[in-house]
Write a protein that holds these residues in place. Structure first.
Motif, PDB file in Angstrom:
ATOM      1  N   UNK A 131       0.930  -1.113   0.058  1.00 51.97           N
ATOM      2  CA  UNK A 131       0.069   0.025   0.119  1.00 51.97           C
ATOM      3  C   UNK A 131       0.866   1.220  -0.015  1.00 51.97           C
ATOM      4  N   UNK A 132       0.366   2.174  -0.814  1.00 52.83           N
ATOM      5  CA  UNK A 132       1.196   3.526  -0.508  1.00 52.83           C
ATOM      6  C   UNK A 132       0.835   4.251   0.420  1.00 52.83           C
ATOM      7  N   UNK A 133       1.910   4.911   1.121  1.00 56.61           N
ATOM      8  CA  UNK A 133       1.537   5.967   2.132  1.00 56.61           C
ATOM      9  C   UNK A 133       2.569   6.851   2.101  1.00 56.61           C
ATOM     10  N   UNK A 134       2.249   8.270   2.707  1.00 57.51           N
ATOM     11  CA  UNK A 134       3.004   9.212   2.806  1.00 57.51           C
ATOM     12  C   UNK A 134       4.473   8.857   3.520  1.00 57.51           C
ATOM     13  N   UNK A 135       5.503   9.577   2.890  1.00 63.13           N
ATOM     14  CA  UNK A 135       6.804   9.598   3.574  1.00 63.13           C
ATOM     15  C   UNK A 135       6.969  10.732   4.441  1.00 63.13           C
ATOM     16  N   UNK A 136       6.362  12.021   3.880  1.00 65.96           N
ATOM     17  CA  UNK A 136       6.488  13.085   4.339  1.00 65.96           C
ATOM     18  C   UNK A 136       5.191  13.761   4.725  1.00 65.96           C
ATOM     19  N   UNK A 137       5.023  14.824   5.458  1.00 64.19           N
ATOM     20  CA  UNK A 137       3.899  15.456   5.809  1.00 64.19           C
ATOM     21  C   UNK A 137       3.617  15.589   7.169  1.00 64.19           C
ATOM     22  N   UNK A 138       2.995  16.454   7.674  1.00 62.87           N
ATOM     23  CA  UNK A 138       2.740  16.778   9.002  1.00 62.87           C
ATOM     24  C   UNK A 138       1.722  15.498   9.558  1.00 62.87           C
ATOM     25  N   UNK A 139       1.917  15.001  10.679  1.00 60.23           N
ATOM     26  CA  UNK A 139       1.438  14.126  11.481  1.00 60.23           C
ATOM     27  C   UNK A 139      -0.135  14.777  12.012  1.00 60.23           C
TER      28      UNK A 139
END
Length: 190
Positions: free
Chosen positions: A105-113
């Motif tokens: 599954x694709x998931x974000x590596x970056x970005x605000x939690x």
């Protein structure tokens, strides 16, 4: 129905969909989702990135639509470090870097939690769902653990053929508030 039977039925149905039929059904579901008052009222939406091999409902057009309206979209990040999978979520934009996790599954590596308390609506993936809003996922339990205690509306995009009359539930199962198929929307009273 037993969850294993629902999983078999729904996986078979998805596998047998042609690419064109799958795309057409997903477009119809996306149009219905975009018109939901529950999504229109939500500022922060936790969603999912569709798993193409599993032929999940493709909600990416809805995510882009919501982003264009200025909504914050959170996508799941599954943590496997604690033995059983746990889920958090990060903000997604069109610039977010994505990576494939161990389940493909694709998931974000970056970005605000994001905090669970910030979520107004959750678009929840499922294999099947019943008339009472009980869903069947993939059997790992991390979505139910994530949803437990969130004060948000739970929306399940679903193929109509994967809606069954009744699913045998367990105490930890979390019910859906809205089920959206290519044919209709349903707001079950659990």
């Amino acid at each position: 129905m037993e969850k294993s039977a629902v999983r078999r039925h729904c996986r078979t149905y998805r596998t047998n969909l042609s690419d064109d039929r799958h795309a057409a059904l997903c477009r119809r579901i996306a149009v219905r989702l975009a018109q939901l008052p529950e999504l229109a009222a939500a500022d922060v939406v936790h969603a999912y990135w569709p798993h193409s091999v599993a032929r999940e409902v493709d909600i990416r057009p809805v995510l882009c639509y919501l982003r264009a309206l200025g909504r914050t979209i959170g996508l799941p990040v599954v943590d496997f470090a604690c033995g059983e999978p746990r889920m958090a979520h990060r903000v997604w934009t069109s610039e977010t870097q994505m990576q494939t996790n161990r389940w493909g599954m694709l998931e974000p590596v970056t970005g605000q939690t994001l905090l669970r308390s910030e979520v107004d609506a959750v678009l929840v993936p499922a294999l099947g769902v019943d008339a009472h809003g009980h869903r069947v996922g993939y059997g790992k339990g991390y979505y139910d653990r994530f949803l437990s205690g969130i004060d948000a509306v739970f929306i399940c995009p679903m193929f109509a053929e994967c809606r069954v009359p009744c699913i045998k539930t367990e105490p930890h199962d979390v019910s859906m508030d809205v089920i959206v198929t290519e044919r209709d929307e349903m707001r079950p009273a659990a």
